[in-house]
Motif scaffolding. Sequence first.
Motif, PDB file in Angstrom:
ATOM      1  N   CYS A 192       3.044  17.572   0.395  1.00 28.51           N
ATOM      2  CA  CYS A 192       3.746  17.506   1.685  1.00 28.51           C
ATOM      3  C   CYS A 192       2.928  18.170   2.788  1.00 28.51           C
ATOM      4  N   THR A 193       2.333  19.310   2.492  1.00 28.25           N
ATOM      5  CA  THR A 193       1.493  19.999   3.475  1.00 28.25           C
ATOM      6  C   THR A 193       0.303  19.139   3.854  1.00 28.25           C
ATOM      7  N   LYS A 194      -0.331  18.520   2.872  1.00 25.38           N
ATOM      8  CA  LYS A 194      -1.484  17.663   3.144  1.00 25.38           C
ATOM      9  C   LYS A 194      -1.093  16.467   4.009  1.00 25.38           C
ATOM     10  N   LEU A 195       0.051  15.861   3.745  1.00 26.03           N
ATOM     11  CA  LEU A 195       0.506  14.731   4.551  1.00 26.03           C
ATOM     12  C   LEU A 195       0.747  15.143   6.003  1.00 26.03           C
ATOM     13  N   ILE A 196       1.283  16.333   6.204  1.00 25.40           N
ATOM     14  CA  ILE A 196       1.493  16.836   7.567  1.00 25.40           C
ATOM     15  C   ILE A 196       0.153  17.071   8.249  1.00 25.40           C
ATOM     16  N   GLU A 197      -0.785  17.677   7.530  1.00 25.63           N
ATOM     17  CA  GLU A 197      -2.123  17.908   8.100  1.00 25.63           C
ATOM     18  C   GLU A 197      -2.782  16.586   8.490  1.00 25.63           C
ATOM     19  N   GLY A 248      -6.070   0.607  11.418  1.00 24.51           N
ATOM     20  CA  GLY A 248      -6.169   1.915  12.067  1.00 24.51           C
ATOM     21  C   GLY A 248      -5.230   2.944  11.470  1.00 24.51           C
ATOM     22  N   CYS A 249      -4.911   2.787  10.191  1.00 21.20           N
ATOM     23  CA  CYS A 249      -4.009   3.737   9.530  1.00 21.20           C
ATOM     24  C   CYS A 249      -4.706   5.081   9.345  1.00 21.20           C
ATOM     25  N   ARG A 250      -3.898   6.119   9.297  1.00 23.24           N
ATOM     26  CA  ARG A 250      -4.395   7.461   9.010  1.00 23.24           C
ATOM     27  C   ARG A 250      -3.594   8.007   7.845  1.00 23.24           C
ATOM     28  N   GLY A 251      -4.150   8.992   7.163  1.00 24.35           N
ATOM     29  CA  GLY A 251      -3.429   9.578   6.037  1.00 24.35           C
ATOM     30  C   GLY A 251      -3.406   8.620   4.864  1.00 24.35           C
ATOM     31  N   VAL A 252      -2.208   8.295   4.410  1.00 27.40           N
ATOM     32  CA  VAL A 252      -2.071   7.417   3.248  1.00 27.40           C
ATOM     33  C   VAL A 252      -1.351   6.135   3.643  1.00 27.40           C
ATOM     34  N   SER A 253      -1.639   5.091   2.922  1.00 27.84           N
ATOM     35  CA  SER A 253      -0.920   3.835   3.077  1.00 27.84           C
ATOM     36  C   SER A 253      -0.910   3.138   1.730  1.00 27.84           C
ATOM     37  N   ARG A 254      -0.008   2.176   1.614  1.00 31.90           N
ATOM     38  CA  ARG A 254       0.045   1.352   0.407  1.00 31.90           C
ATOM     39  C   ARG A 254       0.163  -0.094   0.850  1.00 31.90           C
ATOM     40  N   SER A 255      -0.695  -0.929   0.336  1.00 31.27           N
ATOM     41  CA  SER A 255      -0.651  -2.351   0.675  1.00 31.27           C
ATOM     42  C   SER A 255      -0.175  -3.148  -0.533  1.00 31.27           C
ATOM     43  N   ASP A 256       0.717  -4.079  -0.268  1.00 33.68           N
ATOM     44  CA  ASP A 256       1.257  -4.936  -1.315  1.00 33.68           C
ATOM     45  C   ASP A 256       0.616  -6.321  -1.205  1.00 33.68           C
ATOM     46  N   PHE A 257       0.246  -6.864  -2.337  1.00 39.01           N
ATOM     47  CA  PHE A 257      -0.427  -8.163  -2.404  1.00 39.01           C
ATOM     48  C   PHE A 257       0.304  -9.084  -3.362  1.00 39.01           C
ATOM     49  N   ILE A 258       0.042 -10.358  -3.201  1.00 37.06           N
ATOM     50  CA  ILE A 258       0.523 -11.366  -4.143  1.00 37.06           C
ATOM     51  C   ILE A 258      -0.678 -12.240  -4.511  1.00 37.06           C
ATOM     52  N   LYS A 259      -0.720 -12.669  -5.753  1.00 36.57           N
ATOM     53  CA  LYS A 259      -1.805 -13.529  -6.227  1.00 36.57           C
ATOM     54  C   LYS A 259      -1.249 -14.943  -6.363  1.00 36.57           C
ATOM     55  N   ASP A 260      -1.891 -15.911  -5.693  1.00 35.99           N
ATOM     56  CA  ASP A 260      -1.398 -17.288  -5.749  1.00 35.99           C
ATOM     57  C   ASP A 260      -1.915 -18.007  -6.995  1.00 35.99           C
ATOM     58  N   GLY A 261      -1.500 -19.240  -7.154  1.00 34.52           N
ATOM     59  CA  GLY A 261      -1.865 -20.028  -8.321  1.00 34.52           C
ATOM     60  C   GLY A 261      -3.342 -20.308  -8.448  1.00 34.52           C
ATOM     61  N   ASN A 262      -4.096 -20.175  -7.359  1.00 31.03           N
ATOM     62  CA  ASN A 262      -5.545 -20.384  -7.385  1.00 31.03           C
ATOM     63  C   ASN A 262      -6.327 -19.095  -7.610  1.00 31.03           C
ATOM     64  N   GLY A 263      -5.602 -17.982  -7.777  1.00 30.86           N
ATOM     65  CA  GLY A 263      -6.262 -16.704  -8.013  1.00 30.86           C
ATOM     66  C   GLY A 263      -6.610 -15.934  -6.753  1.00 30.86           C
ATOM     67  N   ALA A 264      -6.224 -16.458  -5.587  1.00 30.56           N
ATOM     68  CA  ALA A 264      -6.497 -15.756  -4.323  1.00 30.56           C
ATOM     69  C   ALA A 264      -5.401 -14.729  -4.066  1.00 30.56           C
ATOM     70  N   PHE A 265      -5.795 -13.588  -3.533  1.00 30.76           N
ATOM     71  CA  PHE A 265      -4.836 -12.545  -3.191  1.00 30.76           C
ATOM     72  C   PHE A 265      -4.479 -12.641  -1.718  1.00 30.76           C
ATOM     73  N   TRP A 266      -3.210 -12.456  -1.416  1.00 29.02           N
ATOM     74  CA  TRP A 266      -2.697 -12.463  -0.050  1.00 29.02           C
ATOM     75  C   TRP A 266      -1.968 -11.154   0.193  1.00 29.02           C
ATOM     76  N   ILE A 267      -2.283 -10.520   1.320  1.00 32.49           N
ATOM     77  CA  ILE A 267      -1.600  -9.267   1.645  1.00 32.49           C
ATOM     78  C   ILE A 267      -0.217  -9.573   2.190  1.00 32.49           C
ATOM     79  N   LEU A 268       0.766  -8.858   1.695  1.00 34.04           N
ATOM     80  CA  LEU A 268       2.141  -9.037   2.156  1.00 34.04           C
ATOM     81  C   LEU A 268       2.484  -8.035   3.251  1.00 34.04           C
TER      82      LEU A 268
END
Length: 73
Positions: A60-65, A11-31
Amino acid sequence: RMAVEAHKVLGCRGVSRSDFIKDGNGAFWILETNTIPGMTATSLLPDAARAAGMTFPELCTKLIELALEEPVR
């Protein structure tokens, strides 16, 4: 794609950044998903905005909006 899905599911609004890690089997996990963007000289969001032709004050103006928008239900 996975970061966009995390943004929506959380339910995020505006901008977000998600960090992931890739395991030894090639699967990505969200941190984590960060909802407050980095705004330093070395942060990616200001760099991306600049590459898109947006000045720092415009960003900055866009982030406030975006923060003031009503949430989508």
